[in-house]
Enzyme design. Structure first.
Site, PDB file in Angstrom:
ATOM      1  CG  PHE A 136      61.002  31.529  30.780  1.00  0.00           C
ATOM      2  CD1 PHE A 136      61.564  32.071  31.931  1.00  0.00           C
ATOM      3  CD2 PHE A 136      61.574  31.831  29.554  1.00  0.00           C
ATOM      4  CE1 PHE A 136      62.685  32.896  31.848  1.00  0.00           C
ATOM      5  CE2 PHE A 136      62.693  32.654  29.464  1.00  0.00           C
ATOM      6  CZ  PHE A 136      63.255  33.185  30.620  1.00  0.00           C
ATOM      7  CG  ASP A 189      56.613  33.213  24.676  1.00  0.00           C
ATOM      8  OD1 ASP A 189      57.304  33.014  23.657  1.00  0.00           O
ATOM      9  OD2 ASP A 189      57.087  33.500  25.787  1.00  0.00           O
ATOM     10  CE  LYS A 227      65.184  30.442  23.761  1.00  0.00           C
ATOM     11  NZ  LYS A 227      64.132  30.810  24.700  1.00  0.00           N
TER      12      LYS A 227
HETATM   13  C1  LIG Z   1      63.803  31.970  25.550  1.00  0.00           C
HETATM   14  C2  LIG Z   1      62.402  32.359  25.748  1.00  0.00           C
HETATM   15  C3  LIG Z   1      62.045  33.697  26.027  1.00  0.00           C
HETATM   16  C4  LIG Z   1      63.072  34.787  26.235  1.00  0.00           C
HETATM   17  O1  LIG Z   1      63.826  35.024  25.095  1.00  0.00           O
HETATM   18  P1  LIG Z   1      65.167  35.914  25.216  1.00  0.00           P
HETATM   19  O2  LIG Z   1      65.620  36.040  23.791  1.00  0.00           O
HETATM   20  O3  LIG Z   1      66.123  35.176  26.078  1.00  0.00           O
HETATM   21  O4  LIG Z   1      64.789  37.210  25.801  1.00  0.00           O
HETATM   22  C5  LIG Z   1      60.709  33.991  26.137  1.00  0.00           C
HETATM   23  N1  LIG Z   1      59.764  33.040  25.994  1.00  0.00           N
HETATM   24  C6  LIG Z   1      60.066  31.758  25.724  1.00  0.00           C
HETATM   25  C7  LIG Z   1      58.980  30.765  25.554  1.00  0.00           C
HETATM   26  C8  LIG Z   1      61.396  31.373  25.611  1.00  0.00           C
HETATM   27  O5  LIG Z   1      61.694  30.093  25.366  1.00  0.00           O
END
Ligand SMILES: *Cc1c(COP(=O)(O)O)cnc(C)c1O
Length: 397
Positions: free
Chosen positions: A137, A222, A251
């Site tokens: 994700f 990520d 986050k």
């Molecule tokens: C939450 C998340 C995203 C997206 O972040 P947003 O601030 O909602 O755009 C991308 N990668 C990972 C691993 C996430 O947990």
């Protein structure tokens, strides 16, 4: 009263979320209150955002001070808080330079653009493909959705951005087969949290690092969710004894203030020359002051140590429960990013926890996640374990 507000929300707000049926009005530490004054133990932290808990004093004070002084001025100017935030992130990471933005998707978007441009600059035209992981994700924008390895997020949105291929997570041979002369980057999460809490294998990550170095393929991690102490180290990559080329953060970076960033080495970030990428709000004085207060607090008040100790305690206690409750098929994760896999649908379990006054997060499959603030104490974990025991007992019956 709460019902009325919920109906109003349904009337006026785009219907893109499945929400908990409560209106939350206040938070403090690991606890939040709904508008009827009912208290909930928060094992979600606003989806791994409030790592220092709600209303952290240092963050509150920094934001209040900065809001009254200079809230926004744009990146056409130098700003003291932004410079200090960047210094703090660089001094405590593998990287040399930071680019600031406002969310996780935007950070991954920046990482994708940086990888393409770095490759274009150093290896010429046509080397633009990124290998991402199945079950990953990376966000909801067009590019980050295209990079996400779960079909359910893509329905109705094609044509997607081209240049992404997908391989199974933790499978080195699959990556070796997928690499072509057009590959510019490999992108992955060290823990696939939205995907069901799957942890990257250390040997896999280390070998991946070796292969990507040999071919000058960028390793993009990520760390939107694994960063900022969630796994017990400041950044997740520190668990693996490697240095990536780019990490994306968001986050918990501002403990609730919306911020994002990527960090890279000089040589890589140099591909972003003046005019190539930008964000109006990125790293504005308010955002930067939230980052400074969050990072300072995370690194100075024993928060990481607490995350490690409490995370291990919680994982051990849950592992014991797993042995006693056959419907629990696995307990896994790292630090305070833990997943519990069961044989029963997660929605029901999440609802039962809510009715007992505990907020937990659903994940993919029959997995629910525990993402409490990293400042959580043993007493609060014991309250959770007691309630979990009651709920688990009921599933057995
Ligand atoms: C939450 C998340 C995203 C997206 O972040 P947003 O601030 O909602 O755009 C991308 N990668 C990972 C691993 C996430 O947990």
């Amino acid at each position: 009263m709460q019902e009325e507000w919920i109906n109003k929300a349904k009337k006026y707000i785009a219907d893109t979320y499945v929400r908990f049926p409560i209106v939350v009005t206040r938070g403090e530490g690991c606890w939040v209150w709904d508008m009827h004054g009912r208290r909930y133990l928060d094992f979600l932290s606003g989806i791994a955002v409030c790592n220092l808990g709600h209303a952290n004093k240092n963050v509150v004070e920094a934001l209040a001070y900065q809001a009254a002084r200079l809230g926004h001025i744009s990146n056409l100017f130098y700003m003291e808080p932004q410079i200090r935030a960047a210094e703090l992130l660089v001094e405590n990471s593998f990287g040399d330079k930071v680019f600031f933005c406002n969310s996780g998707a935007e950070a991954n978007e920046a990482a994708i653009k940086l990888a393409r441009r770095y490759s274009w600059k150093n290896h010429g035209e046509g080397r633009f493909e990124i290998i991402a992981m199945e079950n990953s994700f990376h966000g909801r924008t067009m590019a980050t959705m295209s990079a996400t390895g779960q079909e359910k997020f893509k329905v109705g949105f094609p044509p997607l951005l081209e240049g992404f291929s997908f391989v199974p997570f933790n499978d080195l041979e699959a990556i070796e087969r997928a690499i072509t002369p057009k590959t510019c980057a490999i992108m992955l999460e060290l823990i696939q949290s939205e995907g069901g809490v799957y942890v990257a294998d250390p040997q896999y990550v280390q070998k991946l690092r070796k292969i990507t170095r040999e071919k000058d393929i960028l390793l993009i991690l990520d760390e939107v969710q694994t960063g900022m102490g969630r796994t017990g180290k400041f950044f997740g990559y520190e668990q693996y004894g490697i240095e990536p080329d780019v990490i994306s953060l968001a986050k918990a970076l501002g403990n609730g203030f919306p911020v994002g960033a990527i960090i890279a080495k000089d040589q890589v970030m140099a591909a972003f020359e003046p005019g190539t990428h930008a964000s109006t709000f990125g790293g504005n004085p308010l955002a930067a002051s939230a980052i400074i207060a969050t990072v300072d607090t995370l690194l100075s008040e024993g928060v990481l140590k607490n995350c490690e100790t409490i995370g291990t305690y919680l994982l051990n206690e849950l592992t014991k429960k797993r042995k006693r409750f056959p419907f629990i098929t696995d307990v896994r994760g790292k630090g305070l990013l833990l997943g519990i896999e069961t044989t029963i649908p997660t929605d029901g379990i999440v609802r039962e926890f809510l009715s007992e006054g505990v907020i937990v997060a659903a994940s993919k499959g029959n997995v629910f996640r525990l993402l409490p603030p990293l400042i959580i104490g043993k007493e609060e974990v014991d309250i959770f374990l007691e309630i979990a025991e009651r709920i688990f007992e009921r599933q057995k019956a």
